[in-house]
Design an enzyme around this catalytic site. Structure first.
Site, mmCIF file in Angstrom:
data_model
loop_
_atom_site.group_PDB
_atom_site.id
_atom_site.type_symbol
_atom_site.label_atom_id
_atom_site.label_comp_id
_atom_site.label_asym_id
_atom_site.label_seq_id
_atom_site.Cartn_x
_atom_site.Cartn_y
_atom_site.Cartn_z
ATOM 1 N N GLU A 106 -38.271 23.184 -42.107
ATOM 2 C CA GLU A 106 -39.316 23.621 -43.041
ATOM 3 C C GLU A 106 -40.736 23.540 -42.484
ATOM 4 O O GLU A 106 -41.589 24.362 -42.826
ATOM 5 C CB GLU A 106 -39.220 22.817 -44.346
ATOM 6 C CG GLU A 106 -38.101 23.259 -45.290
ATOM 7 C CD GLU A 106 -36.756 22.652 -44.954
ATOM 8 O OE1 GLU A 106 -35.808 22.826 -45.739
ATOM 9 O OE2 GLU A 106 -36.638 21.996 -43.892
ATOM 10 N N GLU A 164 -29.740 20.167 -47.114
ATOM 11 C CA GLU A 164 -30.023 19.410 -48.336
ATOM 12 C C GLU A 164 -28.790 19.366 -49.234
ATOM 13 O O GLU A 164 -28.513 18.339 -49.867
ATOM 14 C CB GLU A 164 -31.226 20.018 -49.060
ATOM 15 C CG GLU A 164 -32.533 19.750 -48.320
ATOM 16 C CD GLU A 164 -33.749 20.364 -48.978
ATOM 17 O OE1 GLU A 164 -34.640 19.619 -49.421
ATOM 18 O OE2 GLU A 164 -33.817 21.614 -49.043
#
Length: 264
Positions: free
Chosen positions: A138, A118
């Site tokens: 995730e 990210e």
């Protein structure tokens, strides 16, 4: 993402003329983005705000990883309040990196996962060594990328690639990531520094004002087409729903115990 009892990953900012280098250093070369590390990155951003001469910022890791991800322990026993704060904090940090007035480079020297990817997504350039693996794992923990990952993956690469990377949660090798357009360059370890140096030399030879204007237009166009601000809100709400469902607790507990999660 990484489970680690190591001390806080250190953040070191060095400025040499027009180039700033932010180095993250964790014990045994494993960098994680704990809440304290994120605060230290904000401090580095504050210092950059006071350094108008800087035109390029390079983010790099040491040892085995670029950034292995978040500190998994921070995902234990989340409430709506703590989960909301975690998401908001991470989104604000990545947005601040994305909105730096200088050109940003993610120098991916090793594993780059979860929050690490990210952060790389928030940069203008992503250069990696062949041995690196990147991804957003995730969903293996019962959650989703919540620091702008779902938004920027879709915004930059489209729904198909975002769905593949996020829904499978798989880490892919740098060469495969390059073929998908996720990375700008992939090179051997012994060519890494030279590749980065050549890129910075090229960037510094161009008009700084023209680059600044171009980056603004590119960012505004991308945000307008994909309604990024709405996406961040949706991302936050989806993460909170994952917490409320109990899936995050199941995934994190299994990860910490090195077991396969059994989803309800």
């Amino acid at each position: 993402m990484r489970n680690s009892d190591n001390p806080v990953t250190q953040v070191d900012l060095q400025i040499e003329k027009q180039v700033a280098t932010i180095t993250l250093s964790g014990v045994k070369g494993i960098q994680t983005l704990s809440s304290q590390t994120r605060k230290n990155l904000h401090i580095a951003m504050d210092q950059l705000d006071q350094s108008p001469e800087v035109r390029i910022v390079q983010f790099q890791g040491t040892g085995r990883t670029f950034i292995a991800g978040a500190d998994i322990h921070e995902f234990q026993d989340l409430t709506d309040a703590t989960a909301g704060k975690l998401v908001t904090d991470g989104q604000q940090l990545m947005t601040r990196i994305a909105e730096l007035p200088c050109i940003t480079i993610a120098a991916i020297n090793g594993a780059c996962a979860g929050g690490g990817w990210e952060l790389a997504l928030a940069c203008d350039f992503r250069i990696a060594v062949e041995e690196a693996k990147i991804g957003l794992p995730e969903t293996t923990l019962g959650l989703l990328p919540c620091w702008g990952g779902t938004v920027r993956m879709t915004q930059k690469f489209g729904q198909a690639i975002a769905s593949q990377m996020i829904l499978t949660g798989e880490l892919i090798k740098a060469k495969a990531a390059f073929k998908k357009g996720l990375l700008h360059e992939v090179c051997e370890v012994n060519e890494f520094e030279e590749q980065l140096s050549n890129l910075k030399t090229t960037l510094l030879s161009r008009s700084p004002f023209a680059q600044k204007m171009a980056r603004k237009v590119i960012a505004k166009t991308a945000a307008r087409e994909h309604q990024a601000s709405l996406g961040f809100s949706d991302e936050r709400n989806a993460f909170l729903e994952c917490v409320r469902s109990g899936q995050v607790a199941i995934g994190v507990e299994a990860f910490l115990k090195k077991k396969t999660p059994v989803w309800d």
